[in-house]
Design an enzyme around this catalytic site. Structure first.
Site, PDB file in Angstrom:
ATOM      1  N   THR A  14       0.817  -1.211   0.000  1.00  0.00           N
ATOM      2  CA  THR A  14       0.000   0.000   0.000  1.00  0.00           C
ATOM      3  C   THR A  14       0.852   1.262   0.000  1.00  0.00           C
ATOM      4  O   THR A  14       1.906   1.319   0.634  1.00  0.00           O
ATOM      5  CB  THR A  14      -0.952   0.012   1.213  1.00  0.00           C
ATOM      6  OG1 THR A  14      -1.673   1.247   1.231  1.00  0.00           O
ATOM      7  CG2 THR A  14      -0.206  -0.147   2.522  1.00  0.00           C
ATOM      8  N   ASP A  15       0.367   2.243  -0.727  1.00  0.00           N
ATOM      9  CA  ASP A  15       0.969   3.558  -0.714  1.00  0.00           C
ATOM     10  C   ASP A  15       0.716   4.190   0.651  1.00  0.00           C
ATOM     11  O   ASP A  15      -0.198   3.779   1.380  1.00  0.00           O
ATOM     12  CB  ASP A  15       0.319   4.400  -1.830  1.00  0.00           C
ATOM     13  CG  ASP A  15       0.971   5.746  -1.991  1.00  0.00           C
ATOM     14  OD1 ASP A  15       2.175   5.854  -1.725  1.00  0.00           O
ATOM     15  OD2 ASP A  15       0.266   6.708  -2.368  1.00  0.00           O
TER      16      ASP A  15
END
Length: 874
Positions: A339-340
């Protein structure tokens, strides 16, 4: 130079500068020399034309695949070939109704696939939208507007507020420019550029005006390399692989059985009966064709597609739009979520921490001075954070700015001359602590204290601003304090990560921000803090498609990565996939597009760029990651429904095939007509499409296609189903040959065929009730109403067909009741067989796993690499 330019690989690559010099790092004067351009005159039009022919257009070039070749591809593959063969067989036999139904199913699958492909093709189209359409260039000594696609290395261009940077540039003149490259690099704040720095194609100028020289165009730019990765990214879905394997399995079984049957019939006609003619050959061919029809699960692709489409509809109600149906099935098996950080785990809104006081005792004094050295109308993220930290923003109305000096990358501070309510002017300044200390020159102990404070904040991932005030027009200064700044986690992020982790999914943070910032965010969210800087993990020039084993090991062990670029994200996903993981990836920028497309389930978060949305398979319309948790649950339900159907369909298909062959060889009797087989396939499969609504439990761990296990269960159930059907056939044959045995009231072999037709239609659906759960069929969760009543309606239709002779010879109501009683008894037998088979497979798997662990501990006594791998791998 910005750290982004310093860390990433060279882009010149021979495109500009014959010596292959690194145009990103060499002095600007040498850049002019390498590119053979006069910065005061620019290129001549003739030279620009030559270079355009040599280097190609400054655009993303993609290989177009014709619509015809795309459509043709949908008719290739084991299942497709089997369905096509069934259609041809129906046409040869003159069964045009069957031909139309089968062809309609084939075309339906083709339309679904085409729709999905057209949506997936949007990734490159969306990337192209991010390129500048025009540029202001200096040619023949004059500034003018040119088509950005005609820019070449050596062109001198001008960029200003609001302009998209048209190519990769080195800044050659001008005061400064603030450029937002977040979509490309993931940095949460605009980057200040000065002479000598690099600007990337596709980034947006937020402040200032500068001139630059083009050092790379087209596919050689940072943006172009991202597009190239997107074009080459993508993995074959596991659902497609599963259908290939199932198709191959059924084809092999059908071919073996057909060969046995043909051999037997030829031997019987030639050797035993000593008769052979064209009619015999045609009879054998017809029988083989009937067997072929029996072996083909014509509705399997449609059931898969409809089940996933209805799942997509359910997800859309939970704020998740599915753009690639197969992604639903992939999400069920995901065991790693990359995930960013910015905007996904965090709010993407800088917030002030508690001010650290130096020359004042009131925290609001520091914040007020910082706010007075800001301009709210500039919409700068730092200025906005400082102003919003005021307890009462109305206090600003009592002050008037008479002079304002904006931030620039040389002085690294802002300053303002302000007049208060008493009419006395004073000066305030805020900026990088080192720059403020250097500017106001406080006492050594104050300077040392500031440095220590800033180092402590940096170690915890905080940015820092120093604020100073002067009452004598800058003659003397008071360093009021330090303002810590941080992008705080979203309110729902920690809960979502905890829920996802509990489902057997490991979460890795991948961000373009600094390592310390990533670690602090991970600490606050309860994630692992083993965050690795991309520059330390990935050697320069590494092929992202072929990650060395030792780097893949490091990727598996790491909890996350910082200061990453598109090729790094792509390489991380690719390496994890090579280790047997199913990877979901979230992102919102152009820099995320390659990894989003390569991931098994690429997810574009709320507010993502068009490029990210085009590359993603799942698009979230609500902020944050909480929707991911819902998507995992729904995906696992859908996967459970698909596997239930697959076990049922393979077992039933084997039942029909073996029954036809055994009956022909052992009894010399064809138990089903071709019409019965096709009608039975439709009666079995069409209502089963409502399995998409079934009540299915959510697996607590990732689940994926385990074909040996699934085919083993199908084969065992298929074997006992053959025993069930063949035993009834023997009873029917006995009833026909022994007049004293008045069982089923059978008068001829046509009625016996009807009896077997009803047994298979009823037994097939009862078999589904066995395969839909891993417990006894009469225990919850119970079948959903749509599935249950669709099956009931189908069974009523089948009973009426058999009772009144629609398409089949009629049989008595007593015979119908006898078949149902027989099937219900066998339903308990098959459910018990399923449970025993599952337990035996589970015990054998556990034993094999323990043996593997013993071998691993022997080979790696001090620990194993990638110990975090899940046990769901096939």
């Amino acid at each position: 130079m910005s750290t982004v330019a310093a860390d990433r690989p060279t882009v010149a690559n021979g495109t500009a500068g014959e010596s292959g010099a690194d145009l990103e790092k060499i002095p600007v004067a040498q850049v002019f020399s390498q590119l053979q351009v006069d910065p005061r005159q620019g290129l001549t039009s003739a030279e620009a034309e030559k270079r355009l022919d040599r280097y190609g257009p400054n655009a993303i070039v993609e290989k177009e695949r014709s619509l015809f070749s795309k459509i043709l591809g949908y008719f290739v593959g084991p299942i497709a070939f089997m369905i096509e063969a069934a259609a041809i067989v129906s046409a040869i036999l003159g069964h045009w109704e069957d031909f139309i139904i089968i062809a309609a199913l084939l075309i339906f699958n083709c339309i679904l696939d085409l729709w999905q492909d057209l949506k997936a093709a949007n990734a490159l189209a969306a990337l192209k939208k991010g390129l500048a359409p025009e540029a202001t260039a200096l040619r023949d000594g004059k500034w003018g507007v040119v088509d950005a696609a005609t820019l070449v290395p050596g062109d001198i261009v001008k960029i200003r507020l609001g302009v998209i940077v048209p190519a990769d540039l080195r800044m050659v003149s001008g005061d400064f420019a603030s450029i937002d490259q977040a979509a490309l690099t993931g940095e949460s704040l605009p980057v200040a550029k000065k002479v000598g720095d690099e600007a990337f194609s596709g980034s947006v100028v937020k402040q200032g005006e500068m001139e630059g020289v083009v050092i790379a165009t087209g596919s050689n730019t940072f943006f172009g390399r991202t597009a190239k990765l997107v074009a080459g990214a993508g993995a074959v879905s596991h659902a497609q692989k599963a259908m290939f394997q199932i198709g191959n399995f059924l084809i092999i079984v059908a071919v073996v059985l057909a060969a046995i049957m043909v051999t037997f019939r030829v031997y019987q006609d030639i050797v035993i009966a000593d008769t052979w003619g064209l009619s015999d050959a045609l009879n054998i061919l017809q029988f083989v064709l009937v067997l072929l029809v029996a072996s083909i699960p014509v509705a399997m692709p449609a059931v898969f597609s409809i089940t996933m489409a209805l799942g997509a509809l359910a997800l859309s109600k939970r704020k998740a739009i599915v753009s690639r149906l197969e992604a639903i099935e992939e999400m069920a098996g995901v065991d790693i979520l990359c995930t960013d950080k910015t905007g996904t785990l965090t709010k993407n809104q800088l917030k002030l921490g508690d001010p650290i006081l130096i020359a004042t005792t009131d925290p609001q004094d520091v914040i007020l001075a910082g706010a007075l050295a800001s301009k709210i109308e500039d919409r700068d993220a730092i200025d906005t954070a400082v102003i919003e930290a005021l307890k009462d923003q109305a206090v600003l109305t009592a002050y008037k700015q008479s002079r304002y000096v904006p931030f620039d990358p040389v002085t690294k501070r802002t300053a303002a001359t302000v007049t208060g309510a008493q009419g006395k002017p004073f000066v305030v300044t805020k900026g990088a602590p080192a720059a403020i200390v250097d500017f106001i020159k406080p006492a050594k102990d104050v300077a040392d204290s500031v440095k220590k404070t800033v180092d402590d904040l940096a170690a915890r991932g905080y940015r820092a601003l120093a604020v100073a005030r002067s009452e004598d027009n800058g003659a003397t200064w008071a360093l009021l304090g330090i303002l810590p700044m941080f992008d705080p986690p979203r309110d729902d992020s920690k809960e979502t990560i905890d829920l996802v982790t509990a489902k057997g999914v490991r979460v890795k943070m991948i961000t373009g921000d600094d390592t310390a910032i990533a670690r602090e965010t991970a600490r606050q969210l309860g994630m692992g803090t083993h965050i690795v800087a991309a520059a330390d993990a990935f050697p320069q020039g590494m092929d992202p498609n072929n990650v060395p084993p030792q780097i893949a090991d490091a990727i598996e062990r790491a909890d996350g990565f910082a200061r990453v670029f598109p090729e790094h994200k792509y390489a991380i996903v690719k390496a994890l996939q090579s280790r047997g993981h199913l990877v979901a990836m979230t992102g919102d920028g152009v820099n995320d597009a390659p990894a989003l497309k390569q991931a098994d389930c690429g997810t574009a978060v709320s507010g993502a760029t068009d490029a990210a949305r085009g590359a993603a398979a799942l698009i979230l319309t609500a902020p944050g990651l909480s929707v991911i948790n819902n998507a995992i649950d729904e995906a696992r339900r859908i996967f459970g429904r698909i596997t239930s159907y697959t076990i049922y369909r393979v077992a039933l298909t084997m039942n029909i095939m073996f029954l036809v062959v055994l009956s022909s060889i052992v009894l010399g009797f064809q138990p089903l007509t071709a019409v019965m087989i096709v009608v039975m396939s439709l009666l079995d499969d069409i209502p089963i499409m409502t399995i998409a609504y079934d009540n299915t439990p959510v697996s607590p761990q990732p689940i994926r296609w385990k074909m040996p296990r699934m085919l083993s269960i199908s084969a065992v159930l298929g074997f006992f189903a053959v025993v069930q059907s063949f035993a009834l056939l023997l009873i029917g044959i006995k009833a026909l040959t022994d007049p004293s045995l008045r069982m089923f009231d059978l008068a001829d072999r046509g009625q016996l065929q009807t009896l077997m037709f009803l047994q298979l239609v009823a037994g097939g659906h009862l078999l589904l009730f066995v395969t839909r759960t891993e417990k006894w069929f009469f225990l919850p969760p119970f079948p959903a109403a749509p599935l249950f009543f669709a099956i009931v309606a189908t069974q009523i239709l089948a009973v009426l067909m058999c009772a009144f002779g629609w398409l089949v010879p009629p049989i008595s109501w007593d015979a119908i009741a006898g078949v149902w009683a027989y099937n219900l008894i066998w339903m308990f037998v098959l459910s018990g067989v399923r449970l025993v088979t599952e337990q035996l497979i589970e015990n054998r798997t556990a034993k094999r796993r323990r043996s593997a662990e013993i071998v691993t501990r022997t080979l790696h006594p001090h620990g194993t690499v990638g110990a975090a791998r899940t046990s769901t791998r096939t």
